[in-house]
Design an enzyme around this catalytic site. Structure first.
Site, PDB file in Angstrom:
ATOM      1  N   TYR A 172       0.853  -1.179   0.000  1.00  0.00           N
ATOM      2  CA  TYR A 172       0.000   0.000   0.000  1.00  0.00           C
ATOM      3  C   TYR A 172       0.892   1.233   0.000  1.00  0.00           C
ATOM      4  O   TYR A 172       1.955   1.229  -0.608  1.00  0.00           O
ATOM      5  CB  TYR A 172      -0.982  -0.071   1.191  1.00  0.00           C
ATOM      6  CG  TYR A 172      -2.183   0.833   1.010  1.00  0.00           C
ATOM      7  CD1 TYR A 172      -2.967   0.743  -0.138  1.00  0.00           C
ATOM      8  CD2 TYR A 172      -2.523   1.749   1.981  1.00  0.00           C
ATOM      9  CE1 TYR A 172      -4.067   1.565  -0.324  1.00  0.00           C
ATOM     10  CE2 TYR A 172      -3.627   2.578   1.816  1.00  0.00           C
ATOM     11  CZ  TYR A 172      -4.382   2.487   0.657  1.00  0.00           C
ATOM     12  OH  TYR A 172      -5.465   3.303   0.478  1.00  0.00           O
ATOM     13  N   LYS A 228     -20.347 -19.997 -10.703  1.00  0.00           N
ATOM     14  CA  LYS A 228     -19.593 -19.815 -11.950  1.00  0.00           C
ATOM     15  C   LYS A 228     -18.180 -19.354 -11.645  1.00  0.00           C
ATOM     16  O   LYS A 228     -17.201 -19.825 -12.246  1.00  0.00           O
ATOM     17  CB  LYS A 228     -20.314 -18.780 -12.809  1.00  0.00           C
ATOM     18  CG  LYS A 228     -19.846 -18.751 -14.249  1.00  0.00           C
ATOM     19  CD  LYS A 228     -20.461 -19.892 -15.019  1.00  0.00           C
ATOM     20  CE  LYS A 228     -20.219 -19.751 -16.500  1.00  0.00           C
ATOM     21  NZ  LYS A 228     -21.082 -20.650 -17.273  1.00  0.00           N
ATOM     22  N   GLY A 247     -33.377 -19.408 -29.257  1.00  0.00           N
ATOM     23  CA  GLY A 247     -32.941 -18.414 -28.283  1.00  0.00           C
ATOM     24  C   GLY A 247     -31.442 -18.238 -28.341  1.00  0.00           C
ATOM     25  O   GLY A 247     -30.796 -18.535 -29.357  1.00  0.00           O
ATOM     26  N   ALA A 248     -30.861 -17.785 -27.234  1.00  0.00           N
ATOM     27  CA  ALA A 248     -29.425 -17.494 -27.201  1.00  0.00           C
ATOM     28  C   ALA A 248     -28.599 -18.710 -27.594  1.00  0.00           C
ATOM     29  O   ALA A 248     -27.718 -18.639 -28.457  1.00  0.00           O
ATOM     30  CB  ALA A 248     -29.038 -17.007 -25.805  1.00  0.00           C
ATOM     31  N   ALA A 249     -28.884 -19.862 -26.967  1.00  0.00           N
ATOM     32  CA  ALA A 249     -28.089 -21.056 -27.252  1.00  0.00           C
ATOM     33  C   ALA A 249     -28.348 -21.577 -28.658  1.00  0.00           C
ATOM     34  O   ALA A 249     -27.408 -21.969 -29.369  1.00  0.00           O
ATOM     35  CB  ALA A 249     -28.393 -22.143 -26.221  1.00  0.00           C
ATOM     36  N   ASP A 295     -26.614 -15.646 -18.140  1.00  0.00           N
ATOM     37  CA  ASP A 295     -28.029 -15.688 -17.776  1.00  0.00           C
ATOM     38  C   ASP A 295     -28.750 -14.369 -18.041  1.00  0.00           C
ATOM     39  O   ASP A 295     -29.518 -13.882 -17.200  1.00  0.00           O
ATOM     40  CB  ASP A 295     -28.187 -16.101 -16.312  1.00  0.00           C
ATOM     41  CG  ASP A 295     -27.772 -17.546 -16.073  1.00  0.00           C
ATOM     42  OD1 ASP A 295     -27.629 -18.283 -17.067  1.00  0.00           O
ATOM     43  OD2 ASP A 295     -27.566 -17.931 -14.913  1.00  0.00           O
ATOM     44  N   ASN A 330     -21.552 -29.995 -21.126  1.00  0.00           N
ATOM     45  CA  ASN A 330     -21.435 -29.089 -19.983  1.00  0.00           C
ATOM     46  C   ASN A 330     -20.520 -27.925 -20.354  1.00  0.00           C
ATOM     47  O   ASN A 330     -19.385 -28.134 -20.788  1.00  0.00           O
ATOM     48  CB  ASN A 330     -20.856 -29.853 -18.789  1.00  0.00           C
ATOM     49  CG  ASN A 330     -20.961 -29.081 -17.489  1.00  0.00           C
ATOM     50  OD1 ASN A 330     -20.730 -27.873 -17.455  1.00  0.00           O
ATOM     51  ND2 ASN A 330     -21.288 -29.774 -16.415  1.00  0.00           N
TER      52      ASN A 330
END
Length: 391
Positions: free
Chosen positions: A39, A94, A196-198, A137, A318
């Site tokens: 510091y 995550k 959708g997104a996937a 998400d 996965n």
């Protein structure tokens, strides 16, 4: 679930009490000299150096090995729009997966807004603290715009894992399934259930990896997407122009007629009769969680290879096979973005880990296989250099 229904003895709640992560110092702080180096006054010299050359932040702060895991809580797992605070346990999870499998530090950032402009503005403002942004998400179609705008605005990698992580592992699995069945990707007729997104990302990734666009048919909740559909905008209009060269119309049953591959990323149930209409020796990836679009035992009656998103069946697709290594490689190469070439390289690396030992029940590595993340990281870093996106 109200507080009164939380069972402190439940092992899930016991594990989550206090959260799943913490900040730890990487330097000693046991003496006055330690304090003066870590510091003030010593830290001021590092600040001055970075002010003169901002690139030094990669070497002299955590930015070079840390990503932000950003969500707005609008599409969390199978729970839907549960909001920012309720999404935090998932983002913590995550973050610890990043650390465990990729050696990448990660910080959950749960934003209490679902406005695209606000999300983009906040993430842009936070970006100097990180080496990459993992979007998580965020519901479609907003996720496409959020990622595109951040990718354009920032000089660090931006990666929406719900799109690209899934797509990378699907491509890896399909490569190995095709090899096992002595098929070529370009000859396969593919039906994607879900836009959708996937679904959008999977479609684009399969095409980038060698599947012929004209042999792909994508379905949404209204049926097959194609030029015959009025009122399509954005990504669905793009898919209509890119896929379904035969001009098929109808529902998923028609899309699967004589198809070689089904990729389910919709959560909608697909009848057994539709799967039975696929070409012999087919491939089914039913990835909805916790309930696959087709039960794997049902699918196995009609096709040669089955994969799901679940850990209690063989061939789990996965995302953890992809995102730790993708970011590790991108950070190591000091990449400014994630290119299609980097994603295809990641898929090839995942496929390569088990390429010499393929069976119908083992077309992808286990998520716990320690060989995966290093292989992906090396391939992604090399692709980043090859694509000219390194600092």
């Amino acid at each position: 679930m109200s507080p009164s229904t939380v069972d402190p003895a439940d092992p899930v709640f016991r594990l989550h009490r206090g959260g799943k992560m913490a900040v730890a110092s990487t330097v000693p702080l046991t003496s006055r000299e330690d304090l003066s180096l870590a510091y003030t006054p010593g830290v001021a010299r590092v600040c001055e150096a970075i002010a003169a050359d901002p690139r030094l932040a990669d070497d002299y702060t955590w930015a070079g090995h840390t990503v932000a895991v950003v969500t707005d809580g609008s599409a969390v797992l199978g729970l839907g729009n549960i909001g920012a605070r309720a999404a935090l346990p998932v983002m913590e999870g995550k973050a610890v997966l990043f650390k465990q499998f990729g050696g990448v530090d990660a910080v959950p950032v749960c934003l209490d807004t679902q406005d695209v402009d606000e999300i983009v503005a906040v993430v842009r403002a936070l970006a100097p603290s990180f080496g990459g942004i993992n979007l998580e998400d965020i519901s479609a179609p907003r996720c496409f715009e959020v990622e595109r705008r951040l990718d354009e605005a920032l000089d660090i990698p931006v990666f929406h894992d719900d799109q690209h992580g899934t797509a990378i592992v699907v491509l890896a699995a399909l490569r190995n399934a095709a090899t096992l069945l002595d098929r070529k990707l370009g000859d396969l007729r593919v039906a994607v259930s879900g836009a959708g997104a996937a679904g959008v990302a999977v479609t684009k990734m399969l095409i980038a990896g060698g599947v012929a666009a004209e042999r792909v048919v994508v379905c949404d909740s209204r049926g097959i997407i194609g030029r015959h559909r009025d009122g399509l905008t954005g990504t669905k209009a793009e898919l209509a122009g890119l896929t379904n060269a035969d001009g098929r119309q109808g529902d998923i049953t028609e899309a699967l007629r004589d198809a070689d591959v089904l990729v389910g990323v919709s959560g909608g149930q697909i009848p057994e009769a539709a799967v039975a209409g696929m070409a012999p020796g087919g491939i089914v990836f039913a990835l909805a969680n916790p309930t696959p679009e087709v039960h794997p035992e049902v699918a196995a009656r009609h096709v040669a290879v089955v994969a799901t998103g679940r850990s209690d069946y063989p061939n789990q697709i996965n995302n953890v096979l992809a995102f730790p290594g993708v970011f590790r490689g991108a950070l190591d190469a000091r990449a400014t973005r994630i290119t299609e070439g980097m994603k295809v390289a990641a898929a090839d690396a995942i496929a390569g880990v088990v390429a010499e030992s393929l069976t119908a029940d083992a077309i992808v590595p286990s998520p716990l296989d320690p060989r995966v993340a290093p292989a992906v990281a090396e391939a992604v870093a090399e692709a980043a250099r090859r694509d000219g996106v390194t600092r």
